[in-house]
Design a protein around this motif. Structure first.
Motif, PDB file in Angstrom:
ATOM      1  N   GLY A 279       0.817  -1.202   0.000  1.00  0.00           N
ATOM      2  CA  GLY A 279       0.000   0.000   0.000  1.00  0.00           C
ATOM      3  C   GLY A 279       0.851   1.252   0.000  1.00  0.00           C
ATOM      4  N   PRO A 280       0.248   2.411  -0.259  1.00  0.00           N
ATOM      5  CA  PRO A 280       0.992   3.668  -0.313  1.00  0.00           C
ATOM      6  C   PRO A 280       1.524   4.078   1.050  1.00  0.00           C
ATOM      7  CG  PRO A 280      -1.363   4.092  -0.455  1.00  0.00           C
ATOM      8  CD  PRO A 280      -1.197   2.609  -0.528  1.00  0.00           C
ATOM      9  N   ALA A 281       2.807   4.306   1.124  1.00  0.00           N
ATOM     10  CA  ALA A 281       3.451   4.687   2.378  1.00  0.00           C
ATOM     11  C   ALA A 281       4.626   5.594   2.057  1.00  0.00           C
ATOM     12  CB  ALA A 281       3.913   3.452   3.144  1.00  0.00           C
ATOM     13  N   ILE A 288       6.956  18.504   5.912  1.00  0.00           N
ATOM     14  CA  ILE A 288       5.522  18.282   5.748  1.00  0.00           C
ATOM     15  C   ILE A 288       5.075  18.571   4.318  1.00  0.00           C
ATOM     16  CG2 ILE A 288       4.825  20.615   6.399  1.00  0.00           C
ATOM     17  CD1 ILE A 288       3.068  17.339   7.413  1.00  0.00           C
ATOM     18  N   ASP A 289       5.789  19.451   3.624  1.00  0.00           N
ATOM     19  CA  ASP A 289       5.414  19.782   2.244  1.00  0.00           C
ATOM     20  C   ASP A 289       5.657  18.624   1.289  1.00  0.00           C
ATOM     21  OD1 ASP A 289       4.600  22.333   2.947  1.00  0.00           O
ATOM     22  OD2 ASP A 289       6.593  23.193   2.644  1.00  0.00           O
ATOM     23  N   GLU A 290       6.559  17.719   1.681  1.00  0.00           N
ATOM     24  CA  GLU A 290       6.869  16.574   0.832  1.00  0.00           C
ATOM     25  C   GLU A 290       5.944  15.384   1.089  1.00  0.00           C
ATOM     26  OE1 GLU A 290       9.160  16.417  -1.646  1.00  0.00           O
ATOM     27  OE2 GLU A 290       9.372  18.580  -1.298  1.00  0.00           O
ATOM     28  N   LEU A 291       5.077  15.529   2.077  1.00  0.00           N
ATOM     29  CA  LEU A 291       4.194  14.431   2.448  1.00  0.00           C
ATOM     30  C   LEU A 291       3.056  14.295   1.437  1.00  0.00           C
ATOM     31  CD1 LEU A 291       3.725  12.313   4.670  1.00  0.00           C
ATOM     32  CD2 LEU A 291       2.248  13.975   5.810  1.00  0.00           C
ATOM     33  N   GLN A 292       2.874  13.107   0.930  1.00  0.00           N
ATOM     34  CA  GLN A 292       1.807  12.842  -0.033  1.00  0.00           C
ATOM     35  C   GLN A 292       0.537  12.440   0.710  1.00  0.00           C
ATOM     36  OE1 GLN A 292       3.353   9.841  -2.667  1.00  0.00           O
ATOM     37  NE2 GLN A 292       5.191  11.045  -3.152  1.00  0.00           N
ATOM     38  N   THR A 293      -0.555  13.091   0.381  1.00  0.00           N
ATOM     39  CA  THR A 293      -1.796  12.872   1.124  1.00  0.00           C
ATOM     40  C   THR A 293      -2.369  11.476   0.911  1.00  0.00           C
ATOM     41  OG1 THR A 293      -3.044  13.866  -0.706  1.00  0.00           O
ATOM     42  CG2 THR A 293      -2.407  15.315   1.118  1.00  0.00           C
ATOM     43  N   ALA A 294      -1.924  10.795  -0.138  1.00  0.00           N
ATOM     44  CA  ALA A 294      -2.413   9.435  -0.384  1.00  0.00           C
ATOM     45  C   ALA A 294      -1.740   8.404   0.514  1.00  0.00           C
ATOM     46  CB  ALA A 294      -2.179   9.056  -1.847  1.00  0.00           C
ATOM     47  N   SER A 295      -0.669   8.792   1.197  1.00  0.00           N
ATOM     48  CA  SER A 295       0.070   7.853   2.047  1.00  0.00           C
ATOM     49  C   SER A 295      -0.805   7.358   3.191  1.00  0.00           C
ATOM     50  CB  SER A 295       1.327   8.520   2.604  1.00  0.00           C
ATOM     51  OG  SER A 295       2.218   8.875   1.573  1.00  0.00           O
ATOM     52  N   GLN A 296      -0.729   6.069   3.460  1.00  0.00           N
ATOM     53  CA  GLN A 296      -1.528   5.458   4.524  1.00  0.00           C
ATOM     54  C   GLN A 296      -0.681   5.074   5.736  1.00  0.00           C
ATOM     55  OE1 GLN A 296      -3.492   2.224   2.504  1.00  0.00           O
ATOM     56  NE2 GLN A 296      -4.663   3.605   1.184  1.00  0.00           N
ATOM     57  N   THR A 308       1.233  16.110  14.909  1.00  0.00           N
ATOM     58  CA  THR A 308       0.036  16.901  14.634  1.00  0.00           C
ATOM     59  C   THR A 308      -0.057  17.351  13.177  1.00  0.00           C
ATOM     60  OG1 THR A 308      -0.123  17.652  16.921  1.00  0.00           O
ATOM     61  CG2 THR A 308      -1.240  18.980  15.255  1.00  0.00           C
ATOM     62  N   PRO A 309       0.999  17.950  12.607  1.00  0.00           N
ATOM     63  CA  PRO A 309       0.871  18.341  11.188  1.00  0.00           C
ATOM     64  C   PRO A 309       0.664  17.155  10.250  1.00  0.00           C
ATOM     65  CG  PRO A 309       3.115  18.722  12.006  1.00  0.00           C
ATOM     66  CD  PRO A 309       2.261  18.442  13.178  1.00  0.00           C
ATOM     67  N   ILE A 310       1.253  15.994  10.582  1.00  0.00           N
ATOM     68  CA  ILE A 310       1.044  14.815   9.740  1.00  0.00           C
ATOM     69  C   ILE A 310      -0.417  14.365   9.819  1.00  0.00           C
ATOM     70  CG2 ILE A 310       1.627  12.381   9.408  1.00  0.00           C
ATOM     71  CD1 ILE A 310       4.450  13.036  10.378  1.00  0.00           C
ATOM     72  N   VAL A 311      -0.939  14.305  11.021  1.00  0.00           N
ATOM     73  CA  VAL A 311      -2.341  13.904  11.218  1.00  0.00           C
ATOM     74  C   VAL A 311      -3.278  14.847  10.477  1.00  0.00           C
ATOM     75  CG1 VAL A 311      -4.191  13.740  12.946  1.00  0.00           C
ATOM     76  CG2 VAL A 311      -1.962  12.721  13.411  1.00  0.00           C
ATOM     77  N   GLN A 312      -2.980  16.137  10.560  1.00  0.00           N
ATOM     78  CA  GLN A 312      -3.848  17.118   9.918  1.00  0.00           C
ATOM     79  C   GLN A 312      -3.783  17.013   8.395  1.00  0.00           C
ATOM     80  OE1 GLN A 312      -2.360  20.717  11.713  1.00  0.00           O
ATOM     81  NE2 GLN A 312      -3.754  20.579  13.465  1.00  0.00           N
ATOM     82  N   LYS A 313      -2.585  16.810   7.862  1.00  0.00           N
ATOM     83  CA  LYS A 313      -2.458  16.757   6.408  1.00  0.00           C
ATOM     84  C   LYS A 313      -3.079  15.481   5.835  1.00  0.00           C
ATOM     85  CE  LYS A 313       0.595  17.645   2.541  1.00  0.00           C
ATOM     86  NZ  LYS A 313       1.883  18.216   2.100  1.00  0.00           N
ATOM     87  N   LEU A 314      -2.929  14.368   6.538  1.00  0.00           N
ATOM     88  CA  LEU A 314      -3.494  13.108   6.057  1.00  0.00           C
ATOM     89  C   LEU A 314      -4.961  12.939   6.440  1.00  0.00           C
ATOM     90  CD1 LEU A 314      -0.594  10.557   6.704  1.00  0.00           C
ATOM     91  CD2 LEU A 314      -1.067  11.915   4.660  1.00  0.00           C
TER      92      LEU A 314
END
Length: 556
Positions: A279-281, A288-296, A308-314
């Motif tokens: 799966g996408p990871a 945080i700008d490099e984090l892909q929102t599709a990542s699970q 917190t920023p990871i939780v909010q972005k995902l």
């Protein structure tokens, strides 16, 4: 460092390691600083000095409402068992996992049992730091252990193994084997699949669950997130059984691989009948700008400020492991302290004592709540730490109809006694009055014993507890909050809400010398450290033996 000093250091450290290994682990993390205070549970003969454990307040981040079942699940049947391997030192990580993945912000309303679609356990292991990392003092290790024990008592969502772990492959395999061979059979539950991720990994559980639906296969599946080595993996239960059955061979043939990669390689010849997918990871690169929102799955995330920023972005939605308890405010909670004083007096007895209370609560359908934060915060008030009892009661009371407070050194001697019978006796003897506080004064005592109390959730109770908090003369004077309660309840203004079992050693509380067969609670209020006596009594209760002859310890 002199040789004798080094020997003393390692002997001291070894004693506390032995405590952790041997203690019975049935279950707010408080950062620790040096606290030279002695054990005090409302008795004379204890001195206090300087600053101590720091209460930093509630740092939980508001999270979206948990998703998941709002109705009780079929008992013992779960979609997913979630195993979260975690180093014993990663207490803050575990708290963030509870909050972000499961929507558990505190332990004020604990699960009496898991009754949602998921069930989770932290698989907590010893680490190289346990013996090998330089530790500045044995006192530092004591602080870590105090915090760890407090977490165990408050959440009871763990299995602890005192074993050094050096790689994820080893601990994931151990955790999976424990689940398949021990936990699932003992709990008499069934699960469809098992998810494993470390406490440094953030997962989007709802999206993972949706993803694996595409991996449905009559022969099972193995799903991973992350590369080159995954930091989350999910397997159907039949595949989990195959892995555990072949675990030794899997490890021998693929020593350098993680558990799921090694398992895939092992079952390649012949080709596995189960489905293997990924799966996408994303590996966390601190941007945080490099984090892909599709990542699970994102990992490893070591700095809590990044969660917190990871939780909010995902947009991670918590999944509740328990169904809503609509009757909780009509229920009783047994409330106790999970705070271990710096002298470590009750460290060894704390977990068995909590288990005794938890088992009693479960037997009668009550909730069990243990609190440490309110005791730790007393460092900032200038009062003795035992005053944290009042704040803990105030914190938990709004969630229940009645609270049954018990000191850590008080144990249930008769597991068959029902608190509702005591409440009924008090109410029937107080016709025309609403009783909100039920206490007892032992035969030989000049005042009530505040180590065992029943408090009802009423306006009277809230105002009374506020009044007790204002009794400044007892902030540091012997008898402390107990004397403050006694002084306030004798005021005619408050008399109507109190029922006192006067000169009574039987109903609510008794001391070792006054104990008789059939007494409800035996209280080892210290004339020294009560740990030895508490452990002796708990062992006798466990063995079905009489408590007659158990004496209060005078060990300092």
């Amino acid at each position: 460092m002199a040789v004798s000093t080094r020997k003393l250091y390692w002997i001291t450290a070894g004693v506390f390691l032995l405590v952790v290994f041997l203690s019975y682990h049935k279950n707010s993390i408080i950062p620790y600083t040096n606290q030279p205070k002695n054990y005090n549970d409302n008795d004379e003969g204890y001195e206090s000095s300087a600053k101590g454990a720091v209460y930093t307040g509630d740092k939980s981040t508001p999270s979206p409402p948990p998703t998941g079942s709002q109705l009780p699940n079929v008992p013992g049947k779960y979609d997913t068992l979630i195993l979260i391997p975690s180093s014993w030192t990663q207490m803050h990580n575990r708290q963030w996992v509870r909050q972000t993945i499961f929507g558990i912000n505190n332990n004020l309303e604990p699960c009496k049992r898991y009754d949602g679609k998921i069930i989770y356990k932290f698989y907590i292991h010893g680490y190289a730091t346990w013996l090998k990392t330089p530790i500045h003092s044995a006192e530092f290790m004591q602080g870590q252990i105090r915090d760890l024990y407090g977490e165990f008592m408050e959440y009871n969502d763990h299995f602890f193994i005192n074993k050094t772990v050096t790689d994820r492959h080893a601990v994931w395999g151990d955790a999976l084997a424990w689940a398949v061979e021990t936990f699932i059979p003992q709990e008499q539950i069934t699960v469809d699949k098992v998810l494993i991720f470390d406490s440094t990994t953030l997962v989007n559980l709802p999206k993972m669950e949706e993803r694996v639906k595409t991996a449905v296969n009559p022969n099972g599946f193995l799903y991973t997130w992350g590369a080159p080595k995954p930091f989350a993996g999910m397997v159907s239960y039949n595949v989990a059984e195959q892995i555990v059955k072949s675990l030794t061979a899997i490890r021998e043939n693929n020593k350098l691989e993680d558990l799921f990669t090694a398992s895939t390689l092992y079952f390649t010849k012949p080709a596995p009948k189960f489905k293997v997918e990924s799966g996408p990871a994303q590996i966390w690169a601190s941007d945080i700008d490099e984090l892909q929102t599709a990542s699970q799955a994102i990992g490893p995330v070591y700095q809590l400020e990044d969660w917190t920023p990871i939780v909010q972005k995902l947009v991670i939605q918590p999944t509740a492991p328990c169904a809503a308890d609509t009757s909780r405010k009509k229920n009783i909670a047994l409330l106790t302290s999970s705070y271990i004083y710096v002298d470590m007096c009750m460290a060894e007895a704390s977990l068995p004592s909590a288990a005794n209370k938890r088992d009693y609560a479960a037997k009668h359908g009550y909730d069990f709540v243990a609190r440490a934060a309110e005791f730790a915060q007393e460092d900032y008030t200038g009062r003795r730490l035992v005053w944290g009892k009042i704040a803990a009661i105030q914190k938990v009371l709004p969630h229940y109809e009645w609270l049954f407070w018990m000191d850590m050194d008080a144990v249930i001697a008769d597991m068959g006694k029902d608190l509702r019978e005591i409440i009924q006796r008090a109410e029937e003897a107080s016709v025309g009055k609403e009783i909100s506080l039920i206490v007892a004064r032992p035969v030989k005592d000049k005042m009530l014993n505040a180590g065992v109390m029943l408090i009802k959730n009423t306006n009277w109770s809230r105002q009374f507890l506020n009044e007790v908090q204002t009794r400044k003369d007892w902030y540091r004077k012997s008898s402390y909050e107990q004397a403050a309660i006694w002084e306030a309840m004798l005021d005619p203004k408050w008399a109507s809400g109190v029922y006192l079992f006067d000169k009574d050693d039987r109903t609510m509380n008794t001391f070792p010398k006054q104990y008789r067969e059939g007494d409800f609670v035996i209280h080892f209020a210290p004339a020294g450290c009560p740990s030895v006596s508490v452990l002796e009594a708990l062992q006798k209760i466990k063995n079905g033996q009489s408590l007659l002859g158990v004496k209060r310890s005078n060990r300092n």
